[in-house]
Design a protein around this motif. Sequence first.
Motif, PDB file in Angstrom:
ATOM      1  N   HIS A  63       0.867  -1.186   0.000  1.00 22.51           N
ATOM      2  CA  HIS A  63       0.000   0.000   0.000  1.00 22.51           C
ATOM      3  C   HIS A  63       0.905   1.237   0.000  1.00 22.51           C
ATOM      4  O   HIS A  63       1.724   1.414   0.894  1.00 22.51           O
ATOM      5  CB  HIS A  63      -0.914  -0.001   1.226  1.00 22.51           C
ATOM      6  CG  HIS A  63      -1.820   1.181   1.263  1.00 22.51           C
ATOM      7  ND1 HIS A  63      -2.869   1.333   0.384  1.00 22.51           N
ATOM      8  CD2 HIS A  63      -1.824   2.277   2.043  1.00 22.51           C
ATOM      9  CE1 HIS A  63      -3.489   2.475   0.639  1.00 22.51           C
ATOM     10  NE2 HIS A  63      -2.858   3.071   1.639  1.00 22.51           N
ATOM     11  N   GLU A  91      -3.955   6.366  -7.996  1.00 22.88           N
ATOM     12  CA  GLU A  91      -3.862   5.675  -6.706  1.00 22.88           C
ATOM     13  C   GLU A  91      -3.189   6.512  -5.634  1.00 22.88           C
ATOM     14  O   GLU A  91      -3.551   6.449  -4.461  1.00 22.88           O
ATOM     15  CB  GLU A  91      -3.075   4.359  -6.850  1.00 22.88           C
ATOM     16  CG  GLU A  91      -3.898   3.190  -7.285  1.00 22.88           C
ATOM     17  CD  GLU A  91      -3.114   1.898  -7.185  1.00 22.88           C
ATOM     18  OE1 GLU A  91      -2.693   1.532  -6.074  1.00 22.88           O
ATOM     19  OE2 GLU A  91      -2.919   1.270  -8.232  1.00 22.88           O
ATOM     20  N   LEU A 131      -3.317   1.182   5.932  1.00 23.11           N
ATOM     21  CA  LEU A 131      -4.622   0.807   5.395  1.00 23.11           C
ATOM     22  C   LEU A 131      -5.808   1.343   6.199  1.00 23.11           C
ATOM     23  O   LEU A 131      -6.943   1.098   5.840  1.00 23.11           O
ATOM     24  CB  LEU A 131      -4.726  -0.717   5.295  1.00 23.11           C
ATOM     25  CG  LEU A 131      -3.781  -1.334   4.241  1.00 23.11           C
ATOM     26  CD1 LEU A 131      -3.799  -2.849   4.351  1.00 23.11           C
ATOM     27  CD2 LEU A 131      -4.165  -0.895   2.851  1.00 23.11           C
TER      28      LEU A 131
END
Length: 132
Positions: A63, A91, A131
């Motif tokens: 991530h 992203e 996250l």
Amino acid sequence: MKKNGILHNELAQAIAQSGHLDKFVIGDAGLPVPPGVKCIDLALIEGQPSFMTTLKAVLDELHVEEAIIDTEMEEVSPHKKEELLEIVGDEFPIKAIPHAELQEIAKEAKVIIRTGEFTPYCNIVLIAGVLF
């Protein structure tokens, strides 16, 4: 035996052990590795694995909250910058800095991943996100 994803033991382990703000550098075959920074050398032959193949594999598992590339990539290898932007999409933000500054940031990296890429200035610093 691991069935899919990154099969390279050291690379899979580095990603699994990553924390927020850890820096992962994916570099071309010529990017210098600063003393004391772990290098995961994937280079096999010229072009293998490519920078883009490696980037895609890492992005599937890590991530990322932001990235840094060389300003020289756009000047010297604009086709690679276009391909990189297609892979990343929206992203995370990407900023460009001079190559010399990117090399300084690489001194703080958790790991440098060396590819077989022979296209100049195919380097990126990926900054790990969280996250939640």
